[in-house]
Design an enzyme around this catalytic site. Structure first.
Site: not given
Ligand SMILES: O=C(O)C(=O)C[C@H](O)[C@H](O)CO
Ligand SMILES: [Mg+2]
Length: 403
Positions: A38, A123, A148, A160, A211, A213, A237, A263, A284, A313, A317, A340, A403
């Site tokens: 991605n 999600h 989640r 996010y 998550d 992140h 996560e 991930e 993951r 993951h 994407d 996921e 991020w």
């Molecule tokens: O699905 C998740 O747990 C993510 O963190 C999504 C990611 O940000 C995303 O797949 C990045 O490409």
């Molecule tokens: Mg994630």
């Protein structure tokens, strides 16, 4: 023995960008592999087209392990997301070919089904806690056993994991990276409240995930873990960035909340320290970014020694080809934990017809020979690539943040 005669890279964008490798053998058998990274899609497309495809022509398609080693050791420049995604695409396509020639779904080649299906998590996200709970209820009504939860953070314009316009959440959307604002103190106030309300409204039979992140420091993550412990989260996560893996020792010292990481990992070497020290509970790493089914089986075998289970993951994407491969892999290994599941758009599903299905909280890859997924190349050709990026994140004072 079938020989590889052609391989081509297909870039398509049915609402988001996907890179696919299609390998063709002299007996007419074809196999597909996901090669999507991605926000950096064309780097993998070019790596494959320029540096991998020429090396595949004339090789015996059944020699999956040898081809894997050839591409990994032979490149000299080992690991990294671009290399490992490219190798993963070749690996998936070769397992697909082997399954088709054997007349068996890939999970049968990997040892057969070790469970009825792979538990997947949905999600649920919303701007407010109430919206998030409503989304979680809808997921539970649809049969999901695990959800989640992500909600907006009061005082921040966007968060996010929360869709901006009530559509589904799709990471990556802008021609240039968009910027979001982050405040750890505001975030740490809202998440325990989200989980408190979730247990009150959703009960205790559903698994609840969250998550982070990569956005907290280890000690902040330890505190959030403690705050969430009474609500028994299934996992937290990406609590903190995982380059410095010692950070997870610190988190472990402060909370018994289960931890999931990986991930963005692409190799068993990224996973080794966390697994061997039992600093995580779920790994993951994914088929598409961590070297394919062949390498993921190695990671799972290492994790199994330490009672670490998989939780790959599976955001949108990662293409339906990766989802199919993940389900064959997950069905067959002893230490599968959860997968996921973020359903793709109808446009994406039409470009990648597939045999996998969802029922009662579990997904099954289906019993078609191979991976049970294909690419409709004509339709793919109608969706032109459009550059897209993941967002970047800044603190309220403008400092660039994880991020
Ligand atoms: O699905 C998740 O747990 C993510 O963190 C999504 C990611 O940000 C995303 O797949 C990045 O490409
Ligand atoms: Mg994630």
């Amino acid at each position: 023995m079938p020989k590889i005669v052609k391989a081509r890279v297909i870039v398509t964008s049915p609402r988001r960008n996907f890179v696919t490798l299609k390998i063709e053998c002299d007996d007419g058998t074809t196999g597909v592999g996901d090669a999507t990274l991605n926000g950096r899609e064309l780097a993998v497309a070019s790596y494959l087209a320029e540096h991998v495809v020429p090396c595949l022509i004339g090789r015996e398609a059944h020699q999956i392990e040898d081809i894997w080693q050839y591409l990994y050791k032979g490149a000299y420049w080992r690991r990294g997301p671009v290399t490992m995604t490219a190798i993963a695409a070749v690996d998936m396509a070769l397992w697909d070919i082997k399954g088709k020639i054997a007349g068996l779904p890939v999970y049968q080649l990997l040892g057969g089904a070790a469970r009825e299906g792979c538990m997947v998590y949905a999600h649920a996200n919303g701007t407010t806690i109430d919206d998030t709970i409503a989304a979680a209820k809808a997921a539970m009504d649809a049969g999901y056993l695990a959800v989640r939860l992500q909600c907006g953070v009061p005082g921040l314009p966007s968060t996010y994991g929360v869709a901006k316009h009530g559509e589904r959440y799709e990471p990556a959307d802008a021609d240039l990276p968009s910027e979001s604002v982050w405040s750890t103190s505001k975030y740490l106030r809202v998440v325990p409240e989200l989980f408190r309300v979730a247990r009150e409204e959703l009960g205790w039979d559903v698994h609840l995930l969250h998550d982070i992140h990569h956005r907290l420091t280890p000690i902040e993550a330890g505190r959030l873990g403690r705050d969430l412990e009474p609500y028994r989260p299934f996992w937290l996560e990406d609590a903190t960035p995982a380059e410095n893996q010692d950070a997870f020792r610190l988190i472990r010292q402060h909370t018994t909340a289960p931890l999931a990481v990986g991930e963005i990992f692409n190799s068993i070497w990224d996973c080794k320290t966390l697994i061997e020290n039992q600093w995580i509970d779920y790994i993951r790493a994914t088929v598409v970014h961590a070297g394919g089914i062949t390498h993921m089986r190695r990671i799972a075998a290492l994790a199994d020694l330490y009672q670490v289970r998989t939780g790959s993951h599976g955001a949108t994407d990662l293409s339906p080809i990766c989802m199919a491969a993940a389900l064959h892999f997950g069905l067959s290994i002893p230490n599968f934990g959860i997968q996921e599941h973020m359903p793709h758009t109808e446009e994406t599903d039409r470009v990648f017809p597939h045999a996998y299905s969802f029922a009662n909280g579990l997904m099954h890859p289906g019993d078609k020979p191979g991976l049970g997924v294909d690419i409709d190349e004509e339709l793919a050709g109608t969706h032109a690539y459009k550059r897209a990026f993941l967002p970047v994140n800044r603190l309220e004072d403008g400092t660039l943040w994880s991020w």
